[in-house]
Design a protein around this motif. Structure first.
Motif, PDB file in Angstrom:
ATOM      1  N   LYS A 137       0.854  -1.184   0.000  1.00 40.09           N
ATOM      2  CA  LYS A 137       0.000   0.000   0.000  1.00 40.09           C
ATOM      3  C   LYS A 137       0.893   1.238   0.000  1.00 40.09           C
ATOM      4  N   ILE A 138       0.608   2.159  -0.892  1.00 40.44           N
ATOM      5  CA  ILE A 138       1.457   3.332  -1.056  1.00 40.44           C
ATOM      6  C   ILE A 138       0.601   4.587  -0.969  1.00 40.44           C
ATOM      7  N   VAL A 139       1.061   5.544  -0.167  1.00 39.52           N
ATOM      8  CA  VAL A 139       0.376   6.826  -0.043  1.00 39.52           C
ATOM      9  C   VAL A 139       1.359   7.916  -0.449  1.00 39.52           C
ATOM     10  N   ILE A 140       1.021   8.652  -1.508  1.00 36.31           N
ATOM     11  CA  ILE A 140       1.828   9.791  -1.940  1.00 36.31           C
ATOM     12  C   ILE A 140       1.086  11.039  -1.480  1.00 36.31           C
ATOM     13  N   ILE A 141       1.743  11.851  -0.679  1.00 36.66           N
ATOM     14  CA  ILE A 141       1.134  13.094  -0.214  1.00 36.66           C
ATOM     15  C   ILE A 141       1.943  14.255  -0.779  1.00 36.66           C
ATOM     16  N   ASP A 142       1.348  14.966  -1.731  1.00 37.86           N
ATOM     17  CA  ASP A 142       1.983  16.133  -2.338  1.00 37.86           C
ATOM     18  C   ASP A 142       1.684  17.351  -1.481  1.00 37.86           C
ATOM     19  N   GLU A 143       2.611  18.284  -1.449  1.00 38.65           N
ATOM     20  CA  GLU A 143       2.468  19.489  -0.618  1.00 38.65           C
ATOM     21  C   GLU A 143       2.236  19.101   0.850  1.00 38.65           C
ATOM     22  N   ALA A 144       3.014  18.149   1.331  1.00 36.07           N
ATOM     23  CA  ALA A 144       2.828  17.594   2.678  1.00 36.07           C
ATOM     24  C   ALA A 144       2.946  18.639   3.779  1.00 36.07           C
ATOM     25  N   GLN A 145       3.621  19.741   3.508  1.00 39.20           N
ATOM     26  CA  GLN A 145       3.743  20.789   4.521  1.00 39.20           C
ATOM     27  C   GLN A 145       2.392  21.398   4.867  1.00 39.20           C
ATOM     28  N   GLU A 146       1.376  21.155   4.036  1.00 37.65           N
ATOM     29  CA  GLU A 146       0.038  21.699   4.262  1.00 37.65           C
ATOM     30  C   GLU A 146      -0.804  20.854   5.221  1.00 37.65           C
ATOM     31  N   LEU A 147      -0.328  19.665   5.593  1.00 37.50           N
ATOM     32  CA  LEU A 147      -1.108  18.813   6.499  1.00 37.50           C
ATOM     33  C   LEU A 147      -1.272  19.488   7.853  1.00 37.50           C
TER      34      LEU A 147
END
Length: 191
Positions: A137-147
């Motif tokens: 299972k793979i999760v790509i989170i773009d712009e992770a600084q926005e979490l």
């Protein structure tokens, strides 16, 4: 931390539609097609060939340096059944899903600027079916600084489940905004 050159990824591959942006862009389909970032790419390719990829990869750098492109290639390589020298084949169902941007079976792409804690919490439920296909299972989170801090907490809880088949790839321009507990569990690649 691995440091790479601050070179932009050269335009080398076929055109694919990018639903997150208007128009088209060129996107390499394997590690060998990526120009620039030689240190990072050779490290990821080697680790892919050896199946020793970190469960959390953090790609940090400015806009246009190839973070998201590398994340797609890495995601394809993680589940590719026909890798050659660490490169994804580009033809198996897993590769086609990632490069066709059909994130519905084992890979999730999330734009962090448009999500909340509930989206991360729902990931564990949404990714449970991936194991039925024998895939990681793979999760790509773009712009992770926005979490938000709550979303980072939900990510941390997923990581603490010790699921060896769960991989996070975080793309960020501001690694200092990534939760320290998550940073300590991953490998930071500086673009």
């Amino acid at each position: 931390m691995i440091s790479g050159h601050r070179l932009c990824v050269n335009i080398v591959s076929k055109i694919i539609s990018d639903p997150r942006k208007e128009g088209y862009m060129y996107r390499p389909q394997n590690f060998d097609e990526v120009m620039g970032q030689n240190i990072i790419i050779s490290e990821l390719k080697k680790r892919s060939a050896e199946n020793t990829l970190p469960r959390v990869s953090i790609f940090a750098g400015s806009t246009g340096t190839g973070k998201t492109t590398t994340a797609f290639i890495l995601a394809a390589a993680i589940n590719c059944k026909n890798k050659k020298d660490g490169n994804p084949c580009g033809t198996c169902p897993s590769c086609k899903d990632v490069f066709g941007e059909h994130f519905d079976r084992s890979t999730r792409f999330i734009d962090a600027s448009a999500m909340g804690k509930e989206d991360i919490v729902n990931l564990s439920v949404n990714l449970e079916g991936a194991s039925l296909f024998g895939e990681k299972k793979i999760v790509i989170i773009d712009e992770a600084q926005e979490l938000s801090s709550k979303a980072f907490g939900a990510c941390l809880r997923l990581l603490e489940n010790k699921d060896e088949n769960l991989y996070f790839i975080l793309c960020t321009m501001n690694p200092e905004k990534i939760d320290r507990a998550i940073l300590s569990r991953g490998t930071v690649y500086r673009y």
